[in-house]
Design an enzyme around this catalytic site. Structure first.
Site, short mmCIF file in Angstrom:
data_model
loop_
_atom_site.label_atom_id
_atom_site.label_comp_id
_atom_site.label_asym_id
_atom_site.label_seq_id
_atom_site.Cartn_x
_atom_site.Cartn_y
_atom_site.Cartn_z
CE LYS A 142 -7.23 56.75 125.89
NZ LYS A 142 -7.83 57.22 124.61
CB SER B 157 -11.77 57.09 124.88
OG SER B 157 -10.59 57.18 124.11
CB SER C 195 -10.44 59.47 121.94
OG SER C 195 -11.58 58.67 121.86
#
Lengths: 488, 95
Positions: free
Chosen positions: A76, A151, A175
């Protein structure tokens, strides 16, 4: 080979079925050909990936290979990667080439993994739909008119689209678990402090935790084995022995007591969602687990408490983005205040600015007791609910999300609509507990997530329970219809 | 709890955020909605509850007071917007 799990790739590499360079090239070319549909990668680090793959193959030839040697994955874009662009989904960091590696990035490098690049995300991890990224929205591979969740939407979309077998992710209020649920995957958010936060760009420091998105619980265990452990560079990281999470995957779950919080099976949760989750619970009962209804009476206070604590912490954390030492700087600043205000005003997106402002307001003189202190008190009430529950049960289960993946643009008009999306996930972060989401069914051809909540540092039991479910069902094997894509 | 437009401007200023005047009304509406959401907390009796700052109630870990960091100034300043002689440059602060 793109549809293989991390465990399968690890075994194939050991058996010499293909080399790390071969699978790395295969996935890189697949990303090039198909990721324009999903926008899951912000940066593809082709050169570094191929160099890592070659080095891994050389180590294997020399007889020094471990489980992770040459296995591809991706990070990420919240994790700092030395020499590679690290944007956190923001214009503010759109030129930020990190000068060091996050601890978990270093861990994967040391384990011999191959990082294919950096995955898209909601800006500074603030969002539940991956629509707030400066680099554009991410699309759900199950239906590109729908969001992948957020997210960690890039992490989830890339794994679901079979561009990478597993990805790191982070979870401040859901997330990891919510995008895993929306994309039919396995998401793991460890106990707060289990994994180092050093080099993970901070959003809300008392809630943030790094974790994984993969297809299987076995792969999550393999990733957590690399990530977990004490790090002196993170002052809240916990110094506690790390078990081999793969060793307990096949333990019997006979007699496991599952708590079902009545607050998670609300009347406004659709009958179809309830049914999928109830079916999964029934599967556990077939495997010898016992079920008990419990109550988490302060569940309704989790979102309000979160939307004080997270903005307050983010307003402090994001003050370092000031246009002075790194990141975006506005053009022709007139004075120092103009430099700060325009760099931040132009560099941050609207949701980030909203949360900074809510936080600054909640922390301002005269309001601290009414907001921040109050929220920290409520936070303890929420934690106590879980502590009481875990006196009676071993694990808690319920839906991960109120609905399957929603349509792009459906919840962007009013931020509060988006916030309510995290109703089932956010309390864990406040309590600091570990949680997982595994795919347990479908509604209208969209995946439904089952959330598993464990006691502190009980990741081994969570992974064991998730793995047993995946041994007796095949929901985790279901993939979106990718057949229109070039099958390479 | 509803904010007025001047409060929104003041909070933006406190936060060192330039906000377009045309967007103030939208921020006013959205921030007020968020504050309405969090105001649910005010109904909860927390008079005897200790605030919780860390999920595991851990205390700050201490370490020996020794230098552990290397000097990486040049490396770190490569990504700075503007530097000179090892310093970060900003517009003139003192006349």
């Amino acid at each position: 080979m793109h549809n293989k799990t991390i465990a399968e790739i690890s075994r194939d590499l050991a058996a010499g079925e293909y080399s790390s360079v071969e699978i790395t090239e295969n996935l890189l070319s697949r990303i090039k050909q198909t990721d324009n549909r999903y926008n899951s990668f912000i940066t593809v680090s082709e050169e570094q990936a191929l160099a890592q793959a070659k080095a891994a193959d050389a180590r294997r030839a020399a007889g020094n290979a471990d489980a992770w040697t040459g296995v591809p994955m991706a990070h990420k874009d919240i994790f700092c990667t030395n020499g590679v662009l690290t944007t956190c989904g923001s214009k503010m960091l759109s030129n930020f080439v990190a000068p060091y590696d996050a601890t978990i990035v270093e861990n994967f490098n040391n384990a011999g993994a191959v990082s294919l690049g950096k995955l898209n995300m909601d800006e500074f991890a603030m969002g539940s739909s991956n629509e707030s990224s400066f680099f554009g929205a991410v699309k759900n591979p199950w239906d590109t008119d729908r969001v992948p969740g957020g997210s960690s939407g890039g992490s989830a979309a890339a794994v679901a689209a079979q561009l990478v077998p597993g990805a790191t992710a982070s979870d401040t209020g859901g997330s990891i678990r919510q995008p895993a649920a929306f994309c039919g995957l396995t998401g793991l958010k460890p106990t707060y402090g289990r994994v180092s936060r050093w080099g993970m760009i901070a959003y809300a420091s008392s809630l943030d935790q790094a974790g994984t998105i993969t297809r299987t619980a076995e792969d999550s265990a393999m990733m957590l084995n690399v990530m977990a452990g004490f790090d002196a560079k993170d002052s809240t990281c916990v110094d506690r022995e790390v078990p081999d999470y793969t060793a307990t995957l096949n333990n019997s779950i006979e007699g496991l007591t599952i708590g079902l919080p009545k607050e998670y099976f609300r009347s406004d949760l659709s009958a179809e969602m309830q049914q999928q989750v109830r079916n999964a619970i029934a599967e556990y009962e077939k495997m010898g687990a016992k079920v008990k209804e419990i109550s988490l009476p302060n569940t309704h206070l989790a979102i309000p408490a979160y939307y004080i604590i997270a903005p307050a912490e983010c307003s402090a954390n994001l003050s370092r983005m000031d246009g002075v030492r790194f990141g975006y700087r506005c053009e022709n600043p007139q004075d120092i205040n103009d430099l700060y205000k325009r760099s931040r005003g132009e560099g941050f997106g609207i949701e980030v600015k909203r949360r900074i402002m809510v936080g600054a307001y909640a922390l301002s003189a005269g309001f601290y007791d009414a907001y921040y202190k109050k929220a920290q008190q409520v936070r303890r009430l929420i934690k106590n609910d879980f502590v009481n529950a875990f006196n009676e049960v071993d694990i808690i289960m319920g839906p991960t999300t109120p609905t399957p993946a929603f349509k792009c643009g459906e919840k962007t008009a009013d931020p509060v609509d988006m916030y309510l999306e995290d109703i089932f996930t956010i309390a864990l972060n406040l309590a600091g507990l570990p949680g997982m989401s595994i795919s347990c069914g479908q509604v209208n051809n969209l995946p439904v997530g089952l959330q598993l909540i464990g006691n502190y540092f009980d990741e081994g039991r969570l992974l064991n329970a998730a793995h047993k479910f995946q041994q007796s069902t095949d929901w985790h094997l279901k993939t979106p219809d990718l057949k229109n894509q070039a099958d390479i | 709890m509803a904010l007025d437009q001047q409060q929104v401007r003041d909070i933006a200023d406190l936060s060192r955020l330039q906000i377009d005047e045309a967007q103030i009304a939208e921020y006013q509406k959205n921030l007020s909605n968020i504050l309405d959401l969090v105001d649910q907390l005010s109904a909860v009796d927390t008079s005897s509850v200790e605030p919780m700052a860390h999920p595991l109630d851990a205390v700050q870990r201490l370490r020996a007071d020794v230098v552990t960091e290397e000097n990486n100034r040049d490396h770190f300043q490569q990504i700075a917007p503007q530097t000179e002689n090892g310093y970060y440059l900003v517009p003139r602060v003192v006349e």
